[in-house]
Write an enzyme that holds these catalytic residues in place. Sequence first.
Site, PDB file in Angstrom:
ATOM      1  N   LYS A  36      19.293 -54.884  18.396  1.00 10.96           N
ATOM      2  CA  LYS A  36      20.339 -54.221  19.530  1.00 10.96           C
ATOM      3  C   LYS A  36      20.783 -52.880  19.398  1.00 10.96           C
ATOM      4  O   LYS A  36      20.610 -51.988  19.945  1.00 10.96           O
ATOM      5  CB  LYS A  36      21.275 -55.197  19.668  1.00 10.96           C
ATOM      6  CG  LYS A  36      22.135 -55.142  21.028  1.00 10.96           C
ATOM      7  CD  LYS A  36      23.349 -56.111  21.214  1.00 10.96           C
ATOM      8  CE  LYS A  36      22.695 -57.516  21.364  1.00 10.96           C
ATOM      9  NZ  LYS A  36      23.753 -58.486  21.216  1.00 10.96           N
ATOM     10  N   ARG A  38      29.182 -56.947  18.657  1.00 12.75           N
ATOM     11  CA  ARG A  38      28.235 -57.706  19.133  1.00 12.75           C
ATOM     12  C   ARG A  38      27.260 -57.890  17.935  1.00 12.75           C
ATOM     13  O   ARG A  38      27.141 -57.070  17.406  1.00 12.75           O
ATOM     14  CB  ARG A  38      27.416 -56.918  20.332  1.00 12.75           C
ATOM     15  CG  ARG A  38      28.054 -56.185  21.202  1.00 12.75           C
ATOM     16  CD  ARG A  38      27.613 -55.310  22.033  1.00 12.75           C
ATOM     17  NE  ARG A  38      26.379 -55.713  23.099  1.00 12.75           N
ATOM     18  CZ  ARG A  38      25.931 -54.999  23.740  1.00 12.75           C
ATOM     19  NH1 ARG A  38      25.899 -53.786  23.805  1.00 12.75           N
ATOM     20  NH2 ARG A  38      24.856 -55.529  24.479  1.00 12.75           N
ATOM     21  N   GLY A  92      21.453 -68.078  19.476  1.00 12.58           N
ATOM     22  CA  GLY A  92      21.994 -68.999  18.442  1.00 12.58           C
ATOM     23  C   GLY A  92      22.800 -68.278  17.516  1.00 12.58           C
ATOM     24  O   GLY A  92      23.289 -68.703  16.705  1.00 12.58           O
ATOM     25  N   MET A 100      25.618 -65.105  16.517  1.00 10.95           N
ATOM     26  CA  MET A 100      27.128 -65.371  17.138  1.00 10.95           C
ATOM     27  C   MET A 100      27.237 -64.326  18.358  1.00 10.95           C
ATOM     28  O   MET A 100      26.660 -63.556  18.620  1.00 10.95           O
ATOM     29  CB  MET A 100      28.098 -64.406  16.019  1.00 10.95           C
ATOM     30  CG  MET A 100      29.327 -64.761  16.292  1.00 10.95           C
ATOM     31  SD  MET A 100      30.185 -63.743  15.226  1.00 10.95           S
ATOM     32  CE  MET A 100      30.533 -62.460  16.611  1.00 10.95           C
ATOM     33  N   ARG A 110      15.352 -54.336  25.658  1.00 13.43           N
ATOM     34  CA  ARG A 110      14.577 -55.167  24.574  1.00 13.43           C
ATOM     35  C   ARG A 110      13.504 -55.244  25.236  1.00 13.43           C
ATOM     36  O   ARG A 110      13.407 -55.292  26.543  1.00 13.43           O
ATOM     37  CB  ARG A 110      15.229 -56.167  24.157  1.00 13.43           C
ATOM     38  CG  ARG A 110      15.737 -57.211  25.116  1.00 13.43           C
ATOM     39  CD  ARG A 110      16.307 -58.329  24.540  1.00 13.43           C
ATOM     40  NE  ARG A 110      17.102 -59.190  25.621  1.00 13.43           N
ATOM     41  CZ  ARG A 110      18.159 -59.965  25.520  1.00 13.43           C
ATOM     42  NH1 ARG A 110      18.483 -60.113  24.234  1.00 13.43           N
ATOM     43  NH2 ARG A 110      18.748 -60.311  26.507  1.00 13.43           N
ATOM     44  N   HIS A 159     -10.638 -89.362  17.602  1.00 20.25           N
ATOM     45  CA  HIS A 159     -11.855 -89.439  18.700  1.00 20.25           C
ATOM     46  C   HIS A 159     -11.125 -89.016  19.980  1.00 20.25           C
ATOM     47  O   HIS A 159     -11.623 -88.284  20.673  1.00 20.25           O
ATOM     48  CB  HIS A 159     -12.432 -90.745  18.793  1.00 20.25           C
ATOM     49  CG  HIS A 159     -13.278 -90.947  19.928  1.00 20.25           C
ATOM     50  ND1 HIS A 159     -13.061 -91.121  21.287  1.00 20.25           N
ATOM     51  CD2 HIS A 159     -14.453 -90.791  20.077  1.00 20.25           C
ATOM     52  CE1 HIS A 159     -14.140 -91.438  21.893  1.00 20.25           C
ATOM     53  NE2 HIS A 159     -15.274 -90.906  21.291  1.00 20.25           N
ATOM     54  N   SER A 190     -27.006 -72.918  11.831  1.00 21.21           N
ATOM     55  CA  SER A 190     -25.540 -73.377  12.398  1.00 21.21           C
ATOM     56  C   SER A 190     -24.716 -74.008  11.734  1.00 21.21           C
ATOM     57  O   SER A 190     -25.034 -75.316  11.204  1.00 21.21           O
ATOM     58  CB  SER A 190     -25.755 -73.825  13.913  1.00 21.21           C
ATOM     59  OG  SER A 190     -24.642 -73.955  14.435  1.00 21.21           O
ATOM     60  N   CYS A 238     -21.041 -74.475  14.883  1.00 22.35           N
ATOM     61  CA  CYS A 238     -20.876 -75.208  16.213  1.00 22.35           C
ATOM     62  C   CYS A 238     -19.896 -76.286  16.127  1.00 22.35           C
ATOM     63  O   CYS A 238     -19.648 -77.254  16.849  1.00 22.35           O
ATOM     64  CB  CYS A 238     -22.101 -76.012  16.766  1.00 22.35           C
ATOM     65  SG  CYS A 238     -22.974 -76.917  15.245  1.00 22.35           S
ATOM     66  N   TYR A 250     -22.551 -65.768  16.106  1.00 20.09           N
ATOM     67  CA  TYR A 250     -21.846 -66.498  17.184  1.00 20.09           C
ATOM     68  C   TYR A 250     -20.723 -67.445  16.793  1.00 20.09           C
ATOM     69  O   TYR A 250     -21.261 -68.216  15.808  1.00 20.09           O
ATOM     70  CB  TYR A 250     -22.663 -66.866  18.385  1.00 20.09           C
ATOM     71  CG  TYR A 250     -23.556 -67.871  18.185  1.00 20.09           C
ATOM     72  CD1 TYR A 250     -23.219 -69.361  18.202  1.00 20.09           C
ATOM     73  CD2 TYR A 250     -24.848 -67.913  17.539  1.00 20.09           C
ATOM     74  CE1 TYR A 250     -23.873 -70.543  17.826  1.00 20.09           C
ATOM     75  CE2 TYR A 250     -25.759 -68.946  17.220  1.00 20.09           C
ATOM     76  CZ  TYR A 250     -25.064 -70.143  17.004  1.00 20.09           C
ATOM     77  OH  TYR A 250     -25.975 -71.403  16.815  1.00 20.09           O
TER      78      TYR A 250
HETATM   79  P1  ADP Z   1      23.634 -61.012  23.891  1.00 22.54           P
HETATM   80  O1  ADP Z   1      22.828 -60.875  22.772  1.00 22.54           O
HETATM   81  O2  ADP Z   1      24.222 -62.623  23.968  1.00 22.54           O
HETATM   82  O3  ADP Z   1      23.081 -60.599  25.489  1.00 22.54           O
HETATM   83  P2  ADP Z   1      25.518 -58.769  24.341  1.00 22.54           P
HETATM   84  O4  ADP Z   1      25.965 -58.165  22.951  1.00 22.54           O
HETATM   85  O5  ADP Z   1      24.295 -58.181  24.911  1.00 22.54           O
HETATM   86  O6  ADP Z   1      25.063 -60.478  24.104  1.00 22.54           O
HETATM   87  O7  ADP Z   1      26.818 -59.055  25.404  1.00 22.54           O
HETATM   88  C1  ADP Z   1      27.035 -59.935  26.136  1.00 22.54           C
HETATM   89  C2  ADP Z   1      27.517 -59.501  27.475  1.00 22.54           C
HETATM   90  O8  ADP Z   1      28.407 -58.398  27.378  1.00 22.54           O
HETATM   91  C3  ADP Z   1      26.352 -58.689  28.101  1.00 22.54           C
HETATM   92  O9  ADP Z   1      26.187 -58.744  29.459  1.00 22.54           O
HETATM   93  C4  ADP Z   1      26.538 -57.155  27.621  1.00 22.54           C
HETATM   94  O10 ADP Z   1      26.040 -56.169  28.683  1.00 22.54           O
HETATM   95  C5  ADP Z   1      28.038 -57.275  27.870  1.00 22.54           C
HETATM   96  N1  ADP Z   1      28.777 -56.134  26.979  1.00 22.54           N
HETATM   97  C6  ADP Z   1      28.531 -56.129  25.528  1.00 22.54           C
HETATM   98  N2  ADP Z   1      29.143 -54.919  25.326  1.00 22.54           N
HETATM   99  C7  ADP Z   1      29.845 -54.377  26.391  1.00 22.54           C
HETATM  100  C8  ADP Z   1      30.631 -53.109  26.419  1.00 22.54           C
HETATM  101  N3  ADP Z   1      30.790 -52.456  25.554  1.00 22.54           N
HETATM  102  N4  ADP Z   1      30.854 -52.865  27.559  1.00 22.54           N
HETATM  103  C9  ADP Z   1      30.506 -53.863  28.646  1.00 22.54           C
HETATM  104  N5  ADP Z   1      30.033 -54.900  28.668  1.00 22.54           N
HETATM  105  C10 ADP Z   1      29.370 -55.167  27.388  1.00 22.54           C
HETATM  106 MG    MG Z   2      22.783 -58.741  25.798  1.00 25.78          MG
END
Ligand code: ADP
Ligand code: MG
Length: 918
Positions: free
Chosen positions: A33, A103, A112, A114, A347, A470, A797, A865, A885
Amino acid sequence: MSKKWVYLFSEVDQAEKYVGGQWEDVRGLLGGKGANLAEMVRIGVPVPAGFTITTEACNTYLASGETFPEGMWEQVLLAVKNLEKDSGKKFGDPKKPLLVSCRSGAKFSMPGMMDTILNIGLNDETAVGLVELTGNEHFVYDSFRRLIQMFGSVVKGVPDEVFEEIISKYRSRARVKTDAELTAEDLKELTEEFKQIFRRYTTISFPSDPYEQLKMATDAVFKSWNGKRAVDYRNASAIPHDLGTAVNIVAMVFGNLGDDCVTGVALTRNGTTGESQIEGDYLKNAQGEDVVAGIRQTMDLSELRQEMPNIYAEFEQIVKQLEKHYREMQDVEFTVESGKLWMLQTRSGKRTAQAAVRIAVEMAEEKLITKQEAVLRITPEQVDFFLHPQFERKAIAAAKSEGALLATGLNVSPGAAVGIVAFDADLAEMWTKEEDKKVIMVRPETKPDDVHGMLAAQGILTSRGGRTSHAALVARQFGKPAVVGVSELEIDINKRHMIINDDTIKEGDWISLDGTAGEVYSGQLKTVVPDIMDPWLIKLLSWADKFRRLGVWTNADNPDDAQRARTYGAEGIGLCRTEHMFFEARRLPYLHKMIMSDLPIERREALDALLPFQRDDFAGLFRAMDGLPVITRLIDPPLHEFLPDHMELNHDLTDLKIRIKHADTLEKVDTLLQQINEKALVLKRVESLHESNPMLGLRGVRLGIQIPELTTMQVRAIFEAACMVTKEGVEVHPEIMIPLTSHVNELKVQREILEVEAKKVMREQGIEIDYKFGTMIEIPRAALTAHQLVEHAQFFSFGTNDLTQTTFGMSRDDAEAGFLIRYLRTRILPENPFATIDRDGVGQLMALAVKKARSINPELEFGICGEHAGDPQSISFCHEIGLTYVSCSPYRVPVARLAAAHAALLDKNPAMKNRLAK
Ligand code: ADP
Ligand code: MG
Ligand code: MG
């Protein structure tokens, strides 16, 4: 100066330099990210200001007993100063407060990990200031209550439900459906209640100091790397545990400031079909997580084009730029704050197999990527997807939530099947053929005499058996979805029902099998049929054909299979198992007669009766493969396999004897006596043919030497067929293959018999057929003496099923039903050698055989084969050792074409490995 733990988004050049220039390593340092946010800044895409705390900081933190590395916090403070300068706002300033999000972001996207915390920096004072600044009390307290809620649940583990409970109380009190409809007053009150909940659950007050909020959030992200959810996910997806996660601090932009604000997500191409068209959802006046949370009905991105044409145009231009830059379909998040567009994430996007293929092909055609890359981006599993019906994703989710998932077994043959349960082969066939019903055949395990039922059925389910049982083998051969080894499944054949855990399913009840996932459902799940004639797949595979060096042939025993394989791209038949031709009802009696008789003349008669059948079989195959080689293997299995079972015979005999006791007329006694005599004869024969180790007994070439008439008949059938179709104008290339050779003299003897007969037929017919004579290499001794065998063979073969059995000295059926399961579980064997070639053992023998044989005949045609020929990893090995082959079941042909291309491309350019689809 201490180490650099913090990189501003604008410092990606420095990060790149630090890791040595590789983008993969930048992702390693800043997380996916963070790296992509920084990259977007570098290429001029509008991204809110922000910075990333590195994964190295996380790892150091975790290694040092959870304390921030020396100097890190000071660098964070400096970076915050930078954001302040950039935005003209100040963190914690009541007049013009800066808010940020925190984030997490590891190198690989990990659901899964945070959750994100938005709106950090709000407290009672800054809230008031922000109201003054925006004139929007609703927005401010909506943001504030969100902060407490997210902070509470993410940092302190306060259960989300307690917050949700109160909100829904407010909603019903105000008689509104969505949170957005609550009044500012409501939200203000809610904020206070949330603070109380926070205190009640955590015993501390909600931290009002923005820096304290930031510190606790960062700490929680670091800790979350070792949380149970994250560890489980990494284990399941083979992501290393030592990568660590980065922390991204991003200045907030607001999609919930009013009606000129939106927030949304989009894919740069259609993730289901691959069509080159942006698709996405958005919400007006909302914050990011609302879109995915599904609490409000989202709008289709196409509506944004109407509502905010300028914004949309800018957005479209940006995502095109991103796609071009990353040379890959992107999944983006964006927010529009008061008419200004911000990108918040990019991404590579998830997609179905169909979409993956179309996107790869179209990107190559757009010259965004090379054709080689397009081929490398598609996985063998994705190609396989096109060959079988699949359940709708929605249908699976619904079935699971309704508790319709009965059990999970081994996913041995992919695809989806829906049908009514039949517990035996005859019923399965009868229901299908006579009543036009769709049937799932359910057995404890299957045997050769179940094949007619398996062919009739939509899918196969067994309670016992392993990956190469089988049932699994036949299912894959015929492209039938199958789940085997469902140990919870108990069949009560008398009551005609089965019990899976607590559910009882009667014969005739509907079930659904997901052979791709190995799952068994009650009821009828909805399926979709992908199309193997998908134009993009056809194109992609035609590119693959240009890159591969290995040929791709098929194992087929009948014209239908041969024809199908040919449409899938097979370039020859590498194995036709003639014994399969004997099992048919009209032929078996002749074979019985042949086996039962001691008189050569009777034997001849029986074989003569079989000859026309075989001739027609071969003629059909030759026609289907017009112009391509067809390898026919002479009869291989031990003869007792064609006779009734010993136990069954004994049982029948006892039965007859009891009946004779109760016979009331002489006539009845006579017939019964005659039956008894016949059965007794068969039993005697079965007993005389009995072997302690049939797998190592009288079979393969040994059988041909013992009963030369058998070889002669088969050879005659092949050559008569070849001459017959040649007269029709078909181009034939028959190759005759001797099974189970271990000594060169066996080959010599068989070859003599064979050539005499072949010449005879050609003379009779007045036609010269261009044929080859060769052998299977499926015994270690044959591999070791390949240089001797090659003097009497024009092709080899590998029969890797038997070669694996004989090299390991283990019988596959016994192993897979027993100890092999433990071996695999405890990793005594890293992989099932019957599924993937064991490089170190069996593979060594193969490499040696190739080397020895080619030292005498460098041009030698050398194929494989065994079942391994359809396994991508094994195909790569076959490429390495220089085979001519691989010959696999028809349904694996497209997969093998791709896998062979992968092997060749990676062989030429190992660096391409990075380009492989992840
Ligand atoms: P995830 O990996 O679960 O997508 P994100 O870190 O991308 O988590 O964020 C969750 C939501 O919060 C997303 O919709 C993201 O666009 C929004 N978000 C994250 N940071 C900001 C920010 N600085 N301003 C506005 N929206 C944000
Ligand atoms: Mg996101
Ligand atoms: Mg064999």
